[in-house]
Design a protein around this motif. Sequence first.
Motif, PDB file in Angstrom:
ATOM      1  N   ARG A 128       0.841  -1.187   0.000  1.00 34.22           N
ATOM      2  CA  ARG A 128       0.000   0.000   0.000  1.00 34.22           C
ATOM      3  C   ARG A 128       0.885   1.250   0.000  1.00 34.22           C
ATOM      4  N   GLY A 129       0.496   2.252  -0.775  1.00 36.04           N
ATOM      5  CA  GLY A 129       1.268   3.491  -0.819  1.00 36.04           C
ATOM      6  C   GLY A 129       1.594   3.906  -2.240  1.00 36.04           C
ATOM      7  N   THR A 130       2.316   5.023  -2.348  1.00 37.93           N
ATOM      8  CA  THR A 130       2.746   5.586  -3.630  1.00 37.93           C
ATOM      9  C   THR A 130       4.269   5.590  -3.685  1.00 37.93           C
ATOM     10  N   ASP A 131       4.812   5.275  -4.847  1.00 37.90           N
ATOM     11  CA  ASP A 131       6.260   5.378  -5.063  1.00 37.90           C
ATOM     12  C   ASP A 131       6.600   6.858  -5.208  1.00 37.90           C
ATOM     13  N   PRO A 132       7.306   7.441  -4.237  1.00 33.94           N
ATOM     14  CA  PRO A 132       7.596   8.880  -4.334  1.00 33.94           C
ATOM     15  C   PRO A 132       8.367   9.259  -5.586  1.00 33.94           C
ATOM     16  N   ASN A 133       9.231   8.368  -6.063  1.00 36.56           N
ATOM     17  CA  ASN A 133      10.050   8.724  -7.223  1.00 36.56           C
ATOM     18  C   ASN A 133       9.371   8.378  -8.548  1.00 36.56           C
ATOM     19  N   ARG A 134       8.059   8.218  -8.506  1.00 33.51           N
ATOM     20  CA  ARG A 134       7.239   8.157  -9.718  1.00 33.51           C
ATOM     21  C   ARG A 134       6.128   9.202  -9.661  1.00 33.51           C
ATOM     22  N   ASN A 135       6.195  10.116  -8.680  1.00 31.64           N
ATOM     23  CA  ASN A 135       5.092  11.034  -8.422  1.00 31.64           C
ATOM     24  C   ASN A 135       5.379  12.478  -8.804  1.00 31.64           C
ATOM     25  N   TYR A 136       6.638  12.818  -9.137  1.00 29.22           N
ATOM     26  CA  TYR A 136       6.923  14.192  -9.553  1.00 29.22           C
ATOM     27  C   TYR A 136       6.168  14.504 -10.849  1.00 29.22           C
ATOM     28  N   PRO A 137       5.686  15.732 -11.017  1.00 26.85           N
ATOM     29  CA  PRO A 137       4.756  16.000 -12.121  1.00 26.85           C
ATOM     30  C   PRO A 137       5.378  16.115 -13.500  1.00 26.85           C
ATOM     31  N   GLY A 138       6.698  16.345 -13.605  1.00 30.44           N
ATOM     32  CA  GLY A 138       7.280  16.674 -14.895  1.00 30.44           C
ATOM     33  C   GLY A 138       7.014  15.673 -16.001  1.00 30.44           C
ATOM     34  N   PHE A 139       7.143  14.395 -15.734  1.00 28.61           N
ATOM     35  CA  PHE A 139       6.871  13.355 -16.724  1.00 28.61           C
ATOM     36  C   PHE A 139       5.771  12.417 -16.235  1.00 28.61           C
ATOM     37  N   TRP A 140       5.056  12.819 -15.211  1.00 31.27           N
ATOM     38  CA  TRP A 140       4.091  11.933 -14.560  1.00 31.27           C
ATOM     39  C   TRP A 140       3.128  11.314 -15.576  1.00 31.27           C
ATOM     40  N   GLY A 141       2.778  10.053 -15.324  1.00 33.94           N
ATOM     41  CA  GLY A 141       1.771   9.396 -16.154  1.00 33.94           C
ATOM     42  C   GLY A 141       2.312   8.678 -17.359  1.00 33.94           C
ATOM     43  N   GLY A 142       3.641   8.725 -17.590  1.00 32.97           N
ATOM     44  CA  GLY A 142       4.226   8.073 -18.746  1.00 32.97           C
ATOM     45  C   GLY A 142       4.688   6.659 -18.453  1.00 32.97           C
ATOM     46  N   PRO A 143       5.569   6.123 -19.301  1.00 34.56           N
ATOM     47  CA  PRO A 143       6.022   4.743 -19.127  1.00 34.56           C
ATOM     48  C   PRO A 143       6.932   4.593 -17.915  1.00 34.56           C
ATOM     49  N   GLY A 144       7.050   3.332 -17.450  1.00 32.70           N
ATOM     50  CA  GLY A 144       7.957   3.040 -16.347  1.00 32.70           C
ATOM     51  C   GLY A 144       7.395   3.339 -14.987  1.00 32.70           C
ATOM     52  N   ALA A 145       6.103   3.571 -14.883  1.00 31.87           N
ATOM     53  CA  ALA A 145       5.415   3.755 -13.606  1.00 31.87           C
ATOM     54  C   ALA A 145       4.072   3.052 -13.724  1.00 31.87           C
ATOM     55  N   SER A 146       3.614   2.481 -12.630  1.00 28.12           N
ATOM     56  CA  SER A 146       2.415   1.656 -12.673  1.00 28.12           C
ATOM     57  C   SER A 146       1.152   2.464 -12.398  1.00 28.12           C
ATOM     58  N   THR A 147       0.059   2.044 -13.024  1.00 29.11           N
ATOM     59  CA  THR A 147      -1.265   2.594 -12.740  1.00 29.11           C
ATOM     60  C   THR A 147      -1.966   1.816 -11.636  1.00 29.11           C
ATOM     61  N   ASN A 148      -1.334   0.746 -11.135  1.00 31.75           N
ATOM     62  CA  ASN A 148      -1.952  -0.150 -10.161  1.00 31.75           C
ATOM     63  C   ASN A 148      -1.573   0.267  -8.747  1.00 31.75           C
ATOM     64  N   TRP A 149      -2.548   0.506  -7.898  1.00 27.16           N
ATOM     65  CA  TRP A 149      -2.326   1.008  -6.545  1.00 27.16           C
ATOM     66  C   TRP A 149      -1.384   0.132  -5.733  1.00 27.16           C
ATOM     67  N   SER A 150      -1.313  -1.167  -6.022  1.00 27.05           N
ATOM     68  CA  SER A 150      -0.524  -2.080  -5.190  1.00 27.05           C
ATOM     69  C   SER A 150       0.857  -2.368  -5.757  1.00 27.05           C
ATOM     70  N   SER A 151       1.186  -1.777  -6.893  1.00 26.84           N
ATOM     71  CA  SER A 151       2.510  -1.979  -7.464  1.00 26.84           C
ATOM     72  C   SER A 151       3.558  -1.198  -6.681  1.00 26.84           C
ATOM     73  N   ASP A 152       4.767  -1.734  -6.614  1.00 28.68           N
ATOM     74  CA  ASP A 152       5.872  -1.014  -5.972  1.00 28.68           C
ATOM     75  C   ASP A 152       6.208   0.269  -6.703  1.00 28.68           C
ATOM     76  N   THR A 153       5.814   0.406  -7.974  1.00 25.97           N
ATOM     77  CA  THR A 153       6.096   1.630  -8.727  1.00 25.97           C
ATOM     78  C   THR A 153       4.813   2.419  -9.008  1.00 25.97           C
ATOM     79  N   TYR A 154       3.806   2.286  -8.124  1.00 23.42           N
ATOM     80  CA  TYR A 154       2.563   3.037  -8.323  1.00 23.42           C
ATOM     81  C   TYR A 154       2.858   4.534  -8.328  1.00 23.42           C
ATOM     82  N   ARG A 155       2.338   5.216  -9.333  1.00 26.85           N
ATOM     83  CA  ARG A 155       2.681   6.618  -9.588  1.00 26.85           C
ATOM     84  C   ARG A 155       1.903   7.608  -8.727  1.00 26.85           C
ATOM     85  N   GLY A 156       0.880   7.144  -8.000  1.00 22.44           N
ATOM     86  CA  GLY A 156       0.039   8.040  -7.222  1.00 22.44           C
ATOM     87  C   GLY A 156      -1.207   8.429  -7.991  1.00 22.44           C
ATOM     88  N   ASP A 157      -2.139   9.057  -7.286  1.00 19.53           N
ATOM     89  CA  ASP A 157      -3.433   9.375  -7.886  1.00 19.53           C
ATOM     90  C   ASP A 157      -3.401  10.602  -8.794  1.00 19.53           C
TER      91      ASP A 157
END
Length: 695
Positions: free
Chosen positions: A284-313
């Motif tokens: 449970r939680g968000t990967d902080p190093n996939r949450n910065y807005p500059g490239f947020w939402g692109g490849p290499g980050a998960s859309t799944n809340w339970s992934s270790d690389t979840y990008r946040g909401d």
Amino acid sequence: MRITRVGPAVVAATSLAIAGLAGVGVATAAPQPNTTDDKVQIVTVHAKTQAERSAVNELGLDTTEHADETGVDVVLHGRQDADKLRAAGHKWTVKVADLRAADRANNAMDKAYAASVAESELPSGRTSYRTLAEFNAEMAELADKYPNQVKPLTLENPSVLGKPVHGIEITNDAAKVDDGKPVFLLMGAHHAREWPSSEHAMEFAYDLLESGDSRNAGLLKNMRTIVVPVVNVDGFEISRGASPIGDFSTFDYEMKRKNCSISANTPARFTTGTCDDNLAGRLRGTDPNRNYPGFWGGPGASTNWSSDTYRGDGPGSEPEIDNIRKLVSGRQVTTLISNHTYSNLVLRPPAIAATGFTPDEVQYRQLGADMAAHNDYANIPSFGLYDTSGGTEDWSYWNTGGYGFTFEIGTEGFHPPYETGVVAEYAGLAPAAGAGKGGNREAYYRIAAATMDPSMHSTIKGTAPANTKLTIRKTYEGRTSPVIQPNGTVGDPLTYTDVLTSSLEGKGGKFSWAVNPSTRPIVAGRYGRDAVAPQQPSSPIANPAGVPASGGGSEFTDVTIEGLPKYDNGKVVFTFGWEGPNPDPNVDWDFYIYDSAGNQVASAATLANPEIAAALDPVPGGYRVEAVNYGGGSAADWTGTMSFEAPSPAIVTGVKETWNLTCTNKQGKVLGSRSIVVDRGQAVDVGNPCNRKEK
């Protein structure tokens, strides 16, 4: 204090939790019967190209951040993970056959090392990993011991669980934060389980203050170092205090990576319990190093809340990330390093291969090479690992122009034996790759020296009276990556607002102010874009009745800038004129534009007729226009127009922007202002910006 990790309720519900996680397609799969003796393993998946490594990363397995030209390390939790690799056509080599056994061995080595030496070769003499409480206590002790050189720092937001996030600022006269010195920011533990990242950051603070290195005097005099050893305080405290298991299973909280937020996408049955005792465990939680807005939402980050690389909401949704954004945006950070483990890498932007190299690639690469010469890490762009989005320096560089790097420390794991992962890697001792070359200690000294190099930043010079404050500011609307949706489709980019502002104290004489370039680096092909809506129509700016007194009287009028989805404005232009020649020796109107919070965002205060002010990527909202009758306005009243331009086409060298510089007195009254264009390596003399007559 140790924290109990798995309570009775969790133990009783383990089978239910595993079944539930599997049902929602968790990327970091729950433990399954392993391919060999039910042992969790680390394997190196053979992938020689960046595209192949990115493909492995997209499989949704527990991909580590260890990769090189031969492949990428993946944690296999069981037969299901191995079958997924096999079905995708991948081959692999077993690197760690039994993670649990390896973790037990590391713990034994740590105990033996701490018992065998009174002090290590580290500047602090430390022999074991710190807890969060120990980091905070040591920073407080350094501030007490060196009150002139150390200023305690508490970042603006508490963590998700309400804990303060602490750091220290190190320089002579540290309390005077508006001193104009260039800034080096050193961080650790975005990822909770990466304990060496925090240790290395903390040790450099000791080096600057207590090592006796001959370079310290110059660094303390001429630049400021900010150390934030633990960014993700909640996750780190849980990981550091957990009972060791070491197999990356659902309830192996020692291997927690993320923070403690609960996504809005989390199924209700996994939202109960505490961050260190819940049915979803460490997932449970968000990967902080996939949450910065500059490239947020692109490849290499998960859309799944339970992934270790979840990008946040959403882009920049996490308070820990907002902390770093505000710190960087408000301090003119020239250089930064975000420490991680593991891979022996010095990484720089870009993090997505399709972006193309930065406009500053030559100098950026050389600075990385200078550091890598001492830790013997590979000096590569971040995408050389694999594509990722939402990382620290891919926001900080493209939005502020400051040089940022990620260090992936060591090759042994996320928190290897202290003697090798911390002492040897930091001090440059065997068996570290940088043995005999200075290690990370020397790498940090090299980037600290580069921070002072005028070619690495910009400089504003001039004079300012005592008891004044100079402020520079930029506000603009940025865009994320095109956002990958949970179903795999790609949606439009989202917008976010960045405000870059910092101040300098006027001392009654000359000043030299180290700042980041006004020209913002723009991702090739990303700033230039096809407008997704028309531009807002031009409109007149209402002139209030009457004419303010000549010699500095003001009048105000309000305007509104609209945005998406109705309008897509790449630029707003304010044009003000009056009947008369250009320049007009008899009439001089000046104009200032403020946002809804009262911040000046543009100005037109020259001798020209018309006066023109402009702002790029304007943030939607209400604005106030101040018209100042500097002289002769009663003879020729002004008229004004607000017009809009489409987004600019793609460019690779950056977008020309200005710093909006204002000078205020102790009461906050604006005494003068300038619009300043200053590029990297350039120095601009603005004279006395507090003197309105200097134009």
